[in-house]
Design a protein around this motif. Structure first.
Motif, PDB file in Angstrom:
ATOM      1  N   ARG A 175     -22.616 107.491  59.578  1.00 30.99           N
ATOM      2  CA  ARG A 175     -21.262 108.055  59.459  1.00 30.99           C
ATOM      3  C   ARG A 175     -20.288 107.041  58.855  1.00 30.99           C
ATOM      4  N   GLU A 176     -20.356 105.805  59.327  1.00 24.21           N
ATOM      5  CA  GLU A 176     -19.407 104.799  58.847  1.00 24.21           C
ATOM      6  C   GLU A 176     -19.692 104.411  57.397  1.00 24.21           C
ATOM      7  N   ALA A 182     -18.171 107.158  55.287  1.00 26.09           N
ATOM      8  CA  ALA A 182     -16.714 107.031  55.208  1.00 26.09           C
ATOM      9  C   ALA A 182     -16.317 105.903  54.269  1.00 26.09           C
ATOM     10  N   ARG A 228     -16.946 106.873  50.560  1.00 28.02           N
ATOM     11  CA  ARG A 228     -16.031 107.900  50.067  1.00 28.02           C
ATOM     12  C   ARG A 228     -14.597 107.401  49.927  1.00 28.02           C
ATOM     13  N   ALA A 229     -14.371 106.173  50.317  1.00 26.50           N
ATOM     14  CA  ALA A 229     -13.057 105.557  50.103  1.00 26.50           C
ATOM     15  C   ALA A 229     -12.939 104.960  48.700  1.00 26.50           C
TER      16      ALA A 229
END
Length: 454
Positions: free
Chosen positions: A217-218, A221, A224-225
């Motif tokens: 998950r991290e 994230a 996608r930044a």
């Protein structure tokens, strides 16, 4: 800006929107971009560099490799791992890979890239997920920049060792905070999302059985930044992989991927041999891609991926040679041939796959999987990634009525010319960017050092 004219091909395969195949076709290239494609008579007559193919060569877009483990070129055909399935194969090789050094990462990457480039590959993604001793992804990036391959470097990782129920030994896993910190460093230092980029970064936690759901998950994230940073991992490679997901997460692999945010047009998964119909539908709906690795799947007896079903539902599919210790080759032309034949074997039906359909997978299919709209076909505005194969060889004897199909039906193992980003990297069958024999001697020496302590 320098110009290049490639003229008088036997057949030029564009892979453009109309899938044109041009007899006596050619290309006019300015700097690193294709400016004109057409019949030789329609092109400019002069350029800074002219390659006259004299009607003897098949010209096509460079092939795209969507999954590899370059470091494994130092551990091909290890006797103890020759007859193992995936999990036992990994457990046999982990102790050997723990001896890997930065020098080994550098040399193995150039060996793997050389093999790919000689087989027509112009863009490759590699998945480096172990970092023992002094190894970093920087070592691999430097090696590939020097040899001239268009590169998608994946910062892989393993964080769940045996003591936590994972497959890898604890000595080869990393703290998740360190993984994420280094991932961000690599993105900010190297990632280039501009058109015609030669280097992009991917985040790639290794597999469901070697990382936590939190890291998945991290990582998603974090990726996608940043614009153009993609996500990659292994999924549903064999039945043991499926069983691990069911036992540890209570979910089939496709549901696991969805639960951690790993479905989407910025994600592709390697293998997917045992992907169920429900997961395939989710991949199709979200644009999630697949790297098909037929030779590795056969070598490890993992099964045959449902490629026809994936393609029918418009799932993006590209080819991957996978690791050189599980293939045990890195020849993308041979991978395409095997993928063609294996698709027919899966359902004992010749209509499952044609040669031209598989050539699409190997070129524009791979480009789509990697999120590229600037490679994979020969058309104005596309990157100048072009390969040419001399038809005057025994392989093509009796097949010149359809040399495009012959490229995959017959056993072609090497290209004669390759241009990557407009630069000639293979000239008359010889690499121009590295001295091959000293490289191979060094690789064999390092391979022996890896295996000797075991």
């Amino acid at each position: 800006m320098p110009t290049l004219l490639i003229k008088n091909s036997h057949t030029l395969v564009t892979m453009d929107c109309d899938r044109r195949e041009l007899a006596n076709g050619g290309l006019f290239i300015r700097d690193n971009v294709i400016e004109q494609v057409g019949l030789t008579a329609e092109l400019p007559t002069t350029a800074d560099q002219v390659l006259d193919l004299e009607g003897k060569h098949l010209v096509l877009p460079g092939l795209v490799n969507t999954h590899h483990h370059f470091y494994q070129s130092l551990t091909r055909v290890v006797p103890a791992a020759q007859n193992c399935g995936l999990f036992n194969w990994l457990q046999t090789l982990y102790p050997i890979w723990s001896n890997l050094t930065a020098r080994g990462v550098y040399v193995s990457a150039q060996v793997a890239a050389a093999e790919l480039m000689l087989s027509g590959c112009t863009t490759a993604s590699d998945h480096l997920y172990i970092f023992p001793n002094d190894c970093t992804l920087d070592d691999e990036i430097q090696a590939i920049q020097e040899i001239g391959l268009r590169f998608h470097a994946s910062r892989g990782s393993m964080s769940v060792g045996e003591s936590q129920g994972g497959l890898p030994p604890d000595s080869l896993v990393e703290p998740e905070t360190a993984i994420l910190k280094d991932s961000q460093r690599l993105i900010e230092q190297y990632h280039d999302n501009h058109p015609y980029s030669m280097l992009r970064i991917t985040l790639a936690p290794c597999s469901p059985f070697s990382v936590s759901q939190d890291l998945m998950r991290e990582s998603a994230a974090l990726a996608r930044a940043y614009a153009g940073v993609r996500l990659h991992t292994h999924l549903a490679e064999n039945q043991s992989d499926v069983s691990y997901s069911l036992e540890n997460f209570g979910m089939a692999p496709g549901d696991y991927a969805e639960s951690v945010g790993w479905l989407g047009s910025d994600v592709w998964h390697a293998h997917c041999v045992q992907l169920d119909d429900r997961a395939i539908a989710k991949f199709a709906h979200t644009g999630t891609g697949v790297a098909h690795c037929p030779c590795s799947n056969m070598r490890l007896a993992s099964g045959i991926a449902p490629i026809r079903k994936l393609l029918n539902q418009r799932v993006p599919v590209g080819l991957g040679v996978d690791g050189s210790a599980s293939n045990d080759a890195g020849n993308l032309l041979q991978e395409a041939r095997m993928a063609l034949l294996l698709a027919r074997v899966r359902h004992c039906e010749v209509s499952e796959m044609t040669a031209r359909q598989m050539l699409e997978v190997a070129t524009i299919g791979g480009a789509k999987v990697l999120g590229r709209n600037d490679i994979g076909c020969l058309a104005p505005g596309m990157a100048a990634d072009v390969v040419a194969i001399n038809l005057d060889r025994p392989t093509f004897a009796g097949a010149l009525h359809d040399p495009v199909a012959a490229l995959l039906f017959c056993l072609v193992d090497q290209v004669d010319y390759s241009f990557i980003n407009g630069r000639c990297v293979v000239d008359q069958g010889q690499l121009t960017t590295v001295e091959l024999m000293p490289l191979l001697e060094t690789a064999n020496h390092l391979a022996q050092q890896l295996i000797e302590p075991i």
